[in-house]
Design an enzyme around this catalytic site. Structure first.
Site, PDB file in Angstrom:
ATOM      1  N   PRO A  27       0.807  -1.234   0.000  1.00  0.00           N
ATOM      2  CA  PRO A  27       0.000   0.000   0.000  1.00  0.00           C
ATOM      3  C   PRO A  27       0.835   1.276   0.000  1.00  0.00           C
ATOM      4  CG  PRO A  27      -0.831  -1.575   1.620  1.00  0.00           C
ATOM      5  CD  PRO A  27       0.498  -2.093   1.147  1.00  0.00           C
ATOM      6  N   GLU A  54       1.223  -8.503   8.653  1.00  0.00           N
ATOM      7  CA  GLU A  54       1.239  -7.071   8.975  1.00  0.00           C
ATOM      8  C   GLU A  54       2.114  -6.262   8.020  1.00  0.00           C
ATOM      9  OE1 GLU A  54       0.070  -3.698  11.015  1.00  0.00           O
ATOM     10  OE2 GLU A  54      -0.681  -5.754  11.133  1.00  0.00           O
ATOM     11  N   ARG A  75       0.240  -8.041 -21.840  1.00  0.00           N
ATOM     12  CA  ARG A  75      -0.567  -7.725 -23.023  1.00  0.00           C
ATOM     13  C   ARG A  75       0.106  -6.685 -23.917  1.00  0.00           C
ATOM     14  NH1 ARG A  75      -4.300  -3.951 -23.307  1.00  0.00           N
ATOM     15  NH2 ARG A  75      -5.929  -5.433 -23.906  1.00  0.00           N
ATOM     16  N   ASP A  84      -6.187   1.352 -26.331  1.00  0.00           N
ATOM     17  CA  ASP A  84      -6.831   1.144 -25.035  1.00  0.00           C
ATOM     18  C   ASP A  84      -6.924   2.439 -24.248  1.00  0.00           C
ATOM     19  OD1 ASP A  84      -7.336  -1.536 -25.286  1.00  0.00           O
ATOM     20  OD2 ASP A  84      -5.531  -2.173 -24.233  1.00  0.00           O
TER      21      ASP A  84
END
Length: 260
Positions: A102, A129, A167, A182
């Site tokens: 994160p 954790e 991709r 895209d």
């Protein structure tokens, strides 16, 4: 391209590696995909890879030694061999070692295009954790996050990044122009698509798409991409590469929404 994923749940990765675009790219030899269980490198009789944090606190922290050992193993001390890769050679290029967490830089298409140029990527997927800080300081080259929310582990984020990178490899997609057009690849959201039937439940395909006039269709699609981006992600327009014609189109679209 070679991609190795260090994980406690290799079965999560193998299912994705064998499916859809990733599976086809693997079969074609475009990419070598490997899931490595770093529990195999725990070095203790209980096969534990985590421990309580120094200084106290809740949760468990991933230890540095099994992850360092797994990375060193992947780097060629004992090469990991993909079932679909006949090569026994150790990796000779310096890989990007990516920690999914994160605290990492928010992932986007620009980073995907950058990583797609690499020959070897190693992803580290954590649980519990967090990571021992020495993993961040002395092992990884990049820290990435796919968004401001918390997941159980790093596998799903890593697979998301891998899918978006693979991709972009030449030959991975059936239509080589797909990746170019895209959303986000051009800095704009993609224009709307239609297919048969030309009319469905009273809803008709725009006449321009049935005209056969490809130059006018291209103009319409560009305008629709600008309009959709303006309406849904106007923040992208701040960094998108816009022509003078694009800017005039945007000015007209804004004026249409805000008539005096």
């Amino acid at each position: 391209m070679r991609i190795d994923v260090l994980t406690l749940f290799p079965e999560m990765c193998e299912g994705v590696f064998s499916t859809s675009i990733l599976g086809k790219a693997r079969e074609k030899g475009i990419v070598s995909l490997n899931a490595v269980n770093f529990r195999d490198f725990s070095g203790n009789k209980h096969n534990s890879v985590d421990d309580t944090p120094y200084g106290g606190g809740g949760g468990m922290v991933l230890k540095p030694d099994p992850i360092f050992a797994a990375v060193e193993h992947v780097l060629g001390i004992t090469p990991i061999k993909d079932d679909n890769d006949s090569s026994d050679k150790a990796v000779s290029v310096k890989p990007r070692i990516i920690l999914m967490c994160p605290q990492g830089k928010t992932y986007n298409q620009k980073i995907a295009e950058e990583l797609a140029q690499e020959q070897h990527l190693i992803f580290i997927c954590g649980h519990y954790e967090g990571y021992d800080e020495r993993i961040r300081e002395h092992l990884v080259t990049d820290e990435l996050s796919i968004g401001d929310y918390v997941l159980t582990g790093g596998e799903l984020p890593a697979l998301t990044v891998i899918d978006s990178v693979v991709r972009l490899q030449p030959g991975a997609l059936g239509n080589e122009t797909s990746a170019i057009s895209d959303s986000f690849s051009t800095g704009l959201l993609e224009y709307p698509h239609y297919t048969r039937p030309a009319e469905f439940r009273g809803w008709k395909v725009p006449d321009i798409l049935l005209s056969g006039h490809h130059a006018n269709i291209d103009i319409w699609r560009r305008e629709q991409a600008l309009l959709r981006t303006l309406e849904r992600r106007s923040d992208l327009l701040e960094t998108a590469e816009l022509t003078l014609k694009d800017k005039k189109t945007l000015e007209r679209l804004r004026n249409a929404d805000n008539p005096e």
